[in-house]
Design a protein around this motif. Structure first.
Motif, PDB file in Angstrom:
ATOM      1  N   THR A 173      11.612  12.084  -0.742  1.00 24.27           N
ATOM      2  CA  THR A 173      11.157  10.793  -0.233  1.00 24.27           C
ATOM      3  C   THR A 173      11.455  10.667   1.253  1.00 24.27           C
ATOM      4  O   THR A 173      10.645  10.129   2.020  1.00 24.27           O
ATOM      5  CB  THR A 173      11.838   9.642  -0.997  1.00 24.27           C
ATOM      6  OG1 THR A 173      11.479   9.721  -2.381  1.00 24.27           O
ATOM      7  CG2 THR A 173      11.410   8.295  -0.454  1.00 24.27           C
ATOM      8  N   ALA A 208       8.820  12.402   2.992  1.00 25.05           N
ATOM      9  CA  ALA A 208       7.542  11.704   2.834  1.00 25.05           C
ATOM     10  C   ALA A 208       7.422  10.513   3.775  1.00 25.05           C
ATOM     11  O   ALA A 208       6.320  10.168   4.222  1.00 25.05           O
ATOM     12  CB  ALA A 208       7.372  11.248   1.389  1.00 25.05           C
ATOM     13  N   LEU A 254       2.582   5.735  -2.233  1.00 26.78           N
ATOM     14  CA  LEU A 254       2.930   6.950  -1.503  1.00 26.78           C
ATOM     15  C   LEU A 254       4.426   7.239  -1.526  1.00 26.78           C
ATOM     16  O   LEU A 254       4.838   8.399  -1.448  1.00 26.78           O
ATOM     17  CB  LEU A 254       2.475   6.823  -0.039  1.00 26.78           C
ATOM     18  CG  LEU A 254       0.985   6.549   0.204  1.00 26.78           C
ATOM     19  CD1 LEU A 254       0.742   6.269   1.687  1.00 26.78           C
ATOM     20  CD2 LEU A 254       0.141   7.728  -0.267  1.00 26.78           C
ATOM     21  N   LEU A 255       5.235   6.183  -1.625  1.00 30.47           N
ATOM     22  CA  LEU A 255       6.681   6.327  -1.530  1.00 30.47           C
ATOM     23  C   LEU A 255       7.376   5.605  -2.677  1.00 30.47           C
ATOM     24  O   LEU A 255       6.805   4.710  -3.299  1.00 30.47           O
ATOM     25  CB  LEU A 255       7.184   5.744  -0.201  1.00 30.47           C
ATOM     26  CG  LEU A 255       6.599   6.319   1.084  1.00 30.47           C
ATOM     27  CD1 LEU A 255       7.018   5.464   2.278  1.00 30.47           C
ATOM     28  CD2 LEU A 255       7.054   7.757   1.283  1.00 30.47           C
ATOM     29  N   ARG A 293       6.111  12.046   6.802  1.00 31.64           N
ATOM     30  CA  ARG A 293       4.811  12.675   6.588  1.00 31.64           C
ATOM     31  C   ARG A 293       3.699  11.624   6.546  1.00 31.64           C
ATOM     32  O   ARG A 293       2.548  11.908   6.911  1.00 31.64           O
ATOM     33  CB  ARG A 293       4.839  13.479   5.280  1.00 31.64           C
ATOM     34  CG  ARG A 293       3.623  14.386   5.115  1.00 31.64           C
ATOM     35  CD  ARG A 293       3.731  15.291   3.915  1.00 31.64           C
ATOM     36  NE  ARG A 293       3.859  14.546   2.670  1.00 31.64           N
ATOM     37  CZ  ARG A 293       4.925  14.517   1.897  1.00 31.64           C
ATOM     38  NH1 ARG A 293       6.014  15.203   2.246  1.00 31.64           N
ATOM     39  NH2 ARG A 293       4.963  13.818   0.781  1.00 31.64           N
ATOM     40  N   THR A 294       4.025  10.421   6.081  1.00 35.42           N
ATOM     41  CA  THR A 294       3.033   9.336   5.991  1.00 35.42           C
ATOM     42  C   THR A 294       3.142   8.411   7.203  1.00 35.42           C
ATOM     43  O   THR A 294       2.961   7.203   7.087  1.00 35.42           O
ATOM     44  CB  THR A 294       3.251   8.525   4.699  1.00 35.42           C
ATOM     45  OG1 THR A 294       4.588   7.984   4.710  1.00 35.42           O
ATOM     46  CG2 THR A 294       3.074   9.392   3.467  1.00 35.42           C
ATOM     47  N   TRP A 295       3.417   8.981   8.366  1.00 40.01           N
ATOM     48  CA  TRP A 295       3.726   8.180   9.537  1.00 40.01           C
ATOM     49  C   TRP A 295       2.598   7.238   9.955  1.00 40.01           C
ATOM     50  O   TRP A 295       2.851   6.166  10.519  1.00 40.01           O
ATOM     51  CB  TRP A 295       4.104   9.082  10.711  1.00 40.01           C
ATOM     52  CG  TRP A 295       2.991   9.952  11.222  1.00 40.01           C
ATOM     53  CD1 TRP A 295       2.668  11.205  10.815  1.00 40.01           C
ATOM     54  CD2 TRP A 295       2.043   9.604  12.242  1.00 40.01           C
ATOM     55  NE1 TRP A 295       1.584  11.682  11.500  1.00 40.01           N
ATOM     56  CE2 TRP A 295       1.181  10.721  12.386  1.00 40.01           C
ATOM     57  CE3 TRP A 295       1.842   8.485  13.047  1.00 40.01           C
ATOM     58  CZ2 TRP A 295       0.134  10.720  13.300  1.00 40.01           C
ATOM     59  CZ3 TRP A 295       0.799   8.484  13.955  1.00 40.01           C
ATOM     60  CH2 TRP A 295      -0.043   9.592  14.081  1.00 40.01           C
ATOM     61  N   ARG A 296       1.343   7.600   9.671  1.00 38.66           N
ATOM     62  CA  ARG A 296       0.243   6.731  10.089  1.00 38.66           C
ATOM     63  C   ARG A 296       0.319   5.364   9.413  1.00 38.66           C
ATOM     64  O   ARG A 296       0.088   4.331  10.047  1.00 38.66           O
ATOM     65  CB  ARG A 296      -1.106   7.392   9.780  1.00 38.66           C
ATOM     66  CG  ARG A 296      -1.456   8.554  10.701  1.00 38.66           C
ATOM     67  CD  ARG A 296      -2.818   9.125  10.372  1.00 38.66           C
ATOM     68  NE  ARG A 296      -3.198  10.198  11.282  1.00 38.66           N
ATOM     69  CZ  ARG A 296      -2.803  11.457  11.147  1.00 38.66           C
ATOM     70  NH1 ARG A 296      -2.000  11.793  10.130  1.00 38.66           N
ATOM     71  NH2 ARG A 296      -3.184  12.375  12.017  1.00 38.66           N
ATOM     72  N   SER A 297       0.636   5.367   8.128  1.00 36.86           N
ATOM     73  CA  SER A 297       0.771   4.102   7.397  1.00 36.86           C
ATOM     74  C   SER A 297       2.154   3.505   7.603  1.00 36.86           C
ATOM     75  O   SER A 297       2.303   2.297   7.804  1.00 36.86           O
ATOM     76  CB  SER A 297       0.534   4.323   5.896  1.00 36.86           C
ATOM     77  OG  SER A 297      -0.744   4.858   5.649  1.00 36.86           O
ATOM     78  N   SER A 298       3.160   4.360   7.575  1.00 36.38           N
ATOM     79  CA  SER A 298       4.547   3.883   7.625  1.00 36.38           C
ATOM     80  C   SER A 298       4.911   3.278   8.977  1.00 36.38           C
ATOM     81  O   SER A 298       5.639   2.278   9.050  1.00 36.38           O
ATOM     82  CB  SER A 298       5.505   5.030   7.314  1.00 36.38           C
ATOM     83  OG  SER A 298       5.303   5.532   6.016  1.00 36.38           O
ATOM     84  N   ARG A 323       0.825  -1.217   0.000  1.00 39.24           N
ATOM     85  CA  ARG A 323       0.000   0.000   0.000  1.00 39.24           C
ATOM     86  C   ARG A 323       0.859   1.267   0.000  1.00 39.24           C
ATOM     87  O   ARG A 323       0.424   2.314  -0.472  1.00 39.24           O
ATOM     88  CB  ARG A 323      -0.917   0.000   1.223  1.00 39.24           C
ATOM     89  CG  ARG A 323      -1.917  -1.161   1.243  1.00 39.24           C
ATOM     90  CD  ARG A 323      -2.774  -1.109   2.502  1.00 39.24           C
ATOM     91  NE  ARG A 323      -3.744  -2.182   2.537  1.00 39.24           N
ATOM     92  CZ  ARG A 323      -4.605  -2.388   3.540  1.00 39.24           C
ATOM     93  NH1 ARG A 323      -4.591  -1.568   4.582  1.00 39.24           N
ATOM     94  NH2 ARG A 323      -5.461  -3.390   3.501  1.00 39.24           N
ATOM     95  N   LEU A 324       2.071   1.147   0.541  1.00 36.98           N
ATOM     96  CA  LEU A 324       2.949   2.314   0.587  1.00 36.98           C
ATOM     97  C   LEU A 324       3.552   2.637  -0.773  1.00 36.98           C
ATOM     98  O   LEU A 324       4.051   3.748  -0.984  1.00 36.98           O
ATOM     99  CB  LEU A 324       4.089   2.072   1.587  1.00 36.98           C
ATOM    100  CG  LEU A 324       3.727   2.084   3.071  1.00 36.98           C
ATOM    101  CD1 LEU A 324       4.965   1.800   3.905  1.00 36.98           C
ATOM    102  CD2 LEU A 324       3.106   3.404   3.474  1.00 36.98           C
TER     103      LEU A 324
END
Length: 300
Positions: free
Chosen positions: A219, A222, A29-30, A225-230, A25-26
């Motif tokens: 990156t 990012a 985003l990354l 910034r995407t800490w909830r998923s990461s 899923r990441l």
């Protein structure tokens, strides 16, 4: 009675399969490197926190040495290189070819473990490794004759070479993790495993962080910034890695990695539960072969 390393390896394989599924899923985003860095950026603080807890416990942490740090550095670098080579193999020819050739790791780790640590395997274990490899081939090609022919034709191309390189690097990483844990003596296995993981993850976080800052600064930002998923991927990664390190402290890296191929079966299950993927009937023979190979390893 089931040995501790078996239970720990099964748990590590399940956690790794979950992390792999969520990591997909990441990818939206990354970048590929960013998705890999997540494992270390969020994993290193957790492993260091775990080390602090263990240090404060009655068990304590064994004295760390330069030799131990050296093994951890080799393991961390080999793991990073293996991941990159695996991704390169996917890009060169596709997922199936890269996966099959990278799983030569189970054979290579047995040879490297024997050469470096003098840990030889019984004939039954070798039989289990080969049956697992057959299961991997069946899962990657889904028993399709054309898929098998394509796999054979690609034996000398870049994807196969990258895949073999990835398998070799993962094998080196596994043996170095065990060597690092053994360097800390013969005390309680868990503190030695956590110490090895914390040092290795910290080295990986620094190396990958510096690389991303220099090559992909956007990156790097990012990832946080995407800490909830990461962060969830990082947590699953570090807990899975803790399991692998603990198991390899208790048992030879070759047996742990061979038994760990049960991860392929978990991957099919997690693909269904987390990604909504429908398992195919063609996956059944390969999954059964992997399970049979794992059982042979347990009998060794």
């Amino acid at each position: 009675m089931v040995e501790t390393w078996v239970v720990v390896t099964a748990a590590a394989a399940a956690l790794q399969a979950s992390r792999t599924a969520l990591q997909q899923r990441l990818r939206g985003l990354l970048s590929v490197q960013g998705a890999g860095f997540v494992r270390y950026a969020y994993g290193a603080p957790v492993s260091l926190a775990a080390l602090a807890v263990v240090a404060a416990s009655p068990a304590g942490v064994p004295d760390l040495t330069l030799a131990h740090a050296g093994w951890c550095a080799l393991a961390g670098i080999a793991q990073i290189l293996g991941t990159n080579l695996l991704i390169m193999s996917f890009g060169a020819r596709g997922f199936a070819v890269g996966t099959v050739y990278s799983k030569a790791e189970t054979v290579i780790v047995a040879l490297v473990g024997w050469a470096v640590l003098g840990e030889a395997l019984a004939a039954t274990a070798w039989a289990g490794i080969l049956v697992c490899m057959a299961g991997v081939v069946a899962l990657a090609t889904r028993g399709n004759r054309e898929g098998l022919k394509a796999l054979a034709r690609g034996a000398g191309d870049r994807a196969a070479l990258y895949g073999l390189g990835a398998g070799a690097m993962f094998a080196v990483a596994s043996v170095c993790i065990r060597a690092g844990a053994l360097e800390l003596g013969q005390g309680d296995a868990f503190p030695r495993a956590i110490a090895t993981l914390a040092v290795m993850n910290s080295i990986q976080a620094v190396l990958m962080g510096v690389w991303l800052l220099a090559r992909e600064p956007a990156t790097f930002t990012a990832v946080f910034r995407t800490w909830r998923s990461s962060s969830l991927v990082g947590l699953l990664s570090v807990t899975g890695s803790a399991g692998w390190a603990w198991a390899m402290t208790l048992e030879t890296a070759a047996l742990v990695r061979a038994f760990g191929q049960v991860e392929l079966v978990f991957t099919v299950i997690m693909g269904r539960l987390l990604l909504g993927e429908t398992p195919k009937a063609a996956d059944i023979p390969g999954s059964l072969a992997v399970i049979l190979g794992v059982l042979l390893v347990l009998l060794a």
